[in-house]
Design an enzyme around this catalytic site. Structure first.
Site, short mmCIF file in Angstrom:
data_model
loop_
_atom_site.label_atom_id
_atom_site.label_comp_id
_atom_site.label_asym_id
_atom_site.label_seq_id
_atom_site.Cartn_x
_atom_site.Cartn_y
_atom_site.Cartn_z
N SER A 52 0.84 -1.20 0.00
CA SER A 52 0.00 0.00 0.00
C SER A 52 0.87 1.25 0.00
CB SER A 52 -0.97 -0.03 1.18
OG SER A 52 -1.96 0.97 1.06
N HIS A 111 -8.78 0.74 -0.29
CA HIS A 111 -8.64 -0.09 -1.49
C HIS A 111 -9.99 -0.64 -1.98
CE1 HIS A 111 -4.36 0.35 -1.09
NE2 HIS A 111 -4.44 -0.05 0.16
#
Length: 394
Positions: free
Chosen positions: A164, A281
């Site tokens: 990430s 996400h």
């Protein structure tokens, strides 16, 4: 100090693509919004970064090209949000350049990141807008420690991946982004993601399951449950692929609660709500897309000097436009970490695995690697963000 450290990570001189670089070119200043962000970034850097040393970036590139083969090189993994803890960075301040990184971070962010990391409070450090920059800086500071202790490890790196927000740190290490520019992008990303998460009651659920589990069906039924409650266009989907039989599901809180209550039905053996504020996400993060896209259009991006793998598709970044596109897409796309690990460590049968170093707070990526590829994990090491073990014992 190795060639990579001398050419690229000379933070005191603020030179080289991988370190604290000079003021970026003001590209895209005619774009609405883009020019303002570029101007802010340029002003921040003008006050804190010296002129770039001629030839430093070229020397760094040449050092990178003279790498060993992938079978002989090392791999660096950069952690993401959730790995932060109060006290991180304390064991890194003694290494060259690290204090400079935190001083520049304070200018870019507008607050004392180092004090927040060392002293907390934890609630503030854990906020998305704070923890993403904190993990980013601590991870690159850990690279400084690794470079000081074992420069050959850094010099022989052939691949990097970040979880990430860790992807930004991996790209800085690989020379694709400058430190200050990337930190500013992380700041905008983190603030936009926190704002998006506060708009809708949502979260993330860590799941360990049996082989019979059907995540797609479970999420479908959870969305139908939300619709029965009057929630329009509910979100419930896999947001992180961790390792075989382990996923993170993100979406509306009501959907996640439904999955926890019906865990046995879906062959979920263990579920745990993660201490995050939103459904990262997933499409619930769409409000964060445009602010990040604006920033990435206004800063210089180059092709990485080592292979960096994208969370979006588990494949190597090929060029600067590819990076710009996928970093934006990553905000609303699942993190394909399990697939990325397969890509990084894919090799012919019988071939030795590279040494892997997790640089930054926590050992979560090492734990996941052990589940994904036990043979690769046997060559795993962690670069601690606290004091050295030897110092802690005395």
């Amino acid at each position: 100090m190795g060639s990579w450290a001398a050419a690229t990570w000379r933070l005191g001189g603020c030179s080289g693509r991988g370190g604290l670089r000079a003021v970026p070119r003001r590209r895209g200043s005619s774009r609405p919004g883009g020019g303002d962000r570029a101007a802010i970034l340029s002003d921040l850097l003008q006050s804190s970064v010296a002129a770039e040393e001629p030839g430093a970036a070229a020397a760094a590139a040449e050092a990178r090209r003279q790498r060993r083969s992938p079978l002989e090189g090392t791999v660096l993994l950069f952690p993401g949000q959730g790995s932060q803890f109060v006290g991180m960075g304390r064991g890194l301040l003694q290494y060259p350049g690290v204090r400079d990184m935190y001083r520049l971070a304070e200018k870019v962010l507008g607050y004392d990141l180092l004090s927040l990391c060392l002293e907390g409070p934890r609630d503030e450090l854990d906020r998305t807008r704070h923890c993403q920059p904190a993990v980013f800086v601590a991870s690159l500071a850990a690279v400084e420690k690794l470079n000081h202790q074992q420069p050959k490890v850094v010099e022989s790196c052939v691949a990097a991946a970040g979880y990430s927000v860790g992807e930004f740190a991996a790209l800085v290490f690989a020379g694709a982004l400058g430190f200050a520019e990337a930190l500013y992008a992380v700041k905008v990303r983190a603030e936009a993601m926190q704002k998006a998460s506060e708009a809708v009651p949502s979260g993330m659920l860590s799941v360990i399951s049996r082989r019979e589990a059907n995540y797609k069906f479970a999420c479908l039924e959870a969305r139908k449950h939300c619709e029965s409650l009057g929630i329009e266009n509910p979100v419930c989907q896999i947001s992180n692929y961790l390792f075989p039989d382990s996923r993170v599901i993100a979406g509306h809180l009501q959907a996640l609660e439904f999955l926890q209550e019906n865990a046995r039905k879906y062959y979920f053996t263990r579920t745990k709500m993660l201490p995050v504020s939103g459904a990262f996400h997933t499409r619930l993060m769409e409000p964060a897309v445009e602010p990040l896209a604006e920033v990435l259009k206004s800063i210089e991006i180059q092709k990485p000097l080592v292979c960096v793998y994208s969370n979006v598709d588990g494949k190597k970044y090929m060029h600067s436009k590819h990076i710009q596109k996928l970093l934006v897409k990553q905000v609303v796309s699942p993190v394909l970490w399990e697939q990325t690990m397969h890509s990084v460590y894919e090799r012919k049968q019988g071939a030795e695995f590279p040494y892997t170093y997790e640089v930054g707070p926590g050992k979560q990526l090492g734990a996941i690697l052990k589940k994904c590829n036990l043979k690769a994990w046997k060559q795993y090491n962690h670069v601690d963000a606290l004091e050295d073990e030897e110092a802690a014992e005395t």
